[in-house]
Write a protein that holds these residues in place. Sequence first.
Motif, PDB file in Angstrom:
ATOM      1  N   ASP A  18       0.847  -1.188   0.000  1.00 41.66           N
ATOM      2  CA  ASP A  18       0.000   0.000   0.000  1.00 41.66           C
ATOM      3  C   ASP A  18       0.888   1.245   0.000  1.00 41.66           C
ATOM      4  N   ARG A  19       0.292   2.356  -0.337  1.00 40.13           N
ATOM      5  CA  ARG A  19       1.039   3.607  -0.514  1.00 40.13           C
ATOM      6  C   ARG A  19       1.841   3.988   0.732  1.00 40.13           C
ATOM      7  N   GLY A  20       1.241   3.823   1.917  1.00 43.14           N
ATOM      8  CA  GLY A  20       1.927   4.177   3.158  1.00 43.14           C
ATOM      9  C   GLY A  20       3.203   3.377   3.362  1.00 43.14           C
ATOM     10  N   GLN A  21       3.157   2.087   3.070  1.00 40.02           N
ATOM     11  CA  GLN A  21       4.350   1.247   3.226  1.00 40.02           C
ATOM     12  C   GLN A  21       5.413   1.634   2.209  1.00 40.02           C
ATOM     13  N   MET A  22       4.992   1.937   0.973  1.00 37.69           N
ATOM     14  CA  MET A  22       5.956   2.372  -0.042  1.00 37.69           C
ATOM     15  C   MET A  22       6.648   3.661   0.377  1.00 37.69           C
ATOM     16  N   LEU A  23       5.863   4.596   0.908  1.00 38.33           N
ATOM     17  CA  LEU A  23       6.434   5.875   1.336  1.00 38.33           C
ATOM     18  C   LEU A  23       7.406   5.685   2.495  1.00 38.33           C
ATOM     19  N   GLU A  24       7.099   4.771   3.392  1.00 37.85           N
ATOM     20  CA  GLU A  24       8.003   4.511   4.502  1.00 37.85           C
ATOM     21  C   GLU A  24       9.331   3.941   4.006  1.00 37.85           C
ATOM     22  N   LEU A  25       9.265   3.022   3.048  1.00 38.53           N
ATOM     23  CA  LEU A  25      10.494   2.471   2.477  1.00 38.53           C
ATOM     24  C   LEU A  25      11.275   3.548   1.729  1.00 38.53           C
ATOM     25  N   ARG A  26      10.567   4.413   1.030  1.00 37.80           N
ATOM     26  CA  ARG A  26      11.222   5.504   0.307  1.00 37.80           C
ATOM     27  C   ARG A  26      11.915   6.457   1.278  1.00 37.80           C
ATOM     28  N   ARG A  27      11.252   6.736   2.402  1.00 38.01           N
ATOM     29  CA  ARG A  27      11.828   7.610   3.431  1.00 38.01           C
ATOM     30  C   ARG A  27      13.125   7.010   3.978  1.00 38.01           C
ATOM     31  N   ILE A  28      13.114   5.708   4.194  1.00 37.15           N
ATOM     32  CA  ILE A  28      14.323   5.030   4.682  1.00 37.15           C
ATOM     33  C   ILE A  28      15.454   5.208   3.678  1.00 37.15           C
ATOM     34  N   LYS A  29      15.147   5.028   2.394  1.00 36.14           N
ATOM     35  CA  LYS A  29      16.168   5.189   1.359  1.00 36.14           C
ATOM     36  C   LYS A  29      16.734   6.611   1.362  1.00 36.14           C
ATOM     37  N   GLN A  30      15.855   7.592   1.521  1.00 36.02           N
ATOM     38  CA  GLN A  30      16.299   8.990   1.544  1.00 36.02           C
ATOM     39  C   GLN A  30      17.165   9.279   2.763  1.00 36.02           C
ATOM     40  N   LEU A  31      16.825   8.695   3.891  1.00 40.49           N
ATOM     41  CA  LEU A  31      17.614   8.911   5.110  1.00 40.49           C
ATOM     42  C   LEU A  31      18.991   8.258   5.029  1.00 40.49           C
ATOM     43  N   LEU A  32      19.116   7.210   4.243  1.00 42.20           N
ATOM     44  CA  LEU A  32      20.398   6.521   4.119  1.00 42.20           C
ATOM     45  C   LEU A  32      21.325   7.182   3.097  1.00 42.20           C
ATOM     46  N   ALA A  33      20.812   8.089   2.291  1.00 45.62           N
ATOM     47  CA  ALA A  33      21.636   8.722   1.252  1.00 45.62           C
ATOM     48  C   ALA A  33      22.776   9.578   1.818  1.00 45.62           C
ATOM     49  N   PRO A  34      22.524  10.512   2.733  1.00 44.24           N
ATOM     50  CA  PRO A  34      23.628  11.361   3.211  1.00 44.24           C
ATOM     51  C   PRO A  34      24.798  10.596   3.855  1.00 44.24           C
TER      52      PRO A  34
END
Length: 62
Positions: A18-34
């Motif tokens: 579902d969209r919420g789970q996808m967004l949570e995974l995307r947020r994790i990816k963004q947090l790991l970038a820096p």
Amino acid sequence: MSRQAASELAAPGWRTLDRGQMLELRRIKQLLAPPRHIAHVLREHPRSGEFEAWRRLVPQLP
């Protein structure tokens, strides 16, 4: 979300989540970038293994 849970959700079927789970995974990816840019410094840290485990998960995240 734990790394284990993220790993299970990010498996090849993340597009069916579902969209919420996808967004949570995307947020994790963004947090790991820096921290990727200072990974060489983090190798000395006691929790570097944990960071490396998360880093290996990044290509599987949306």
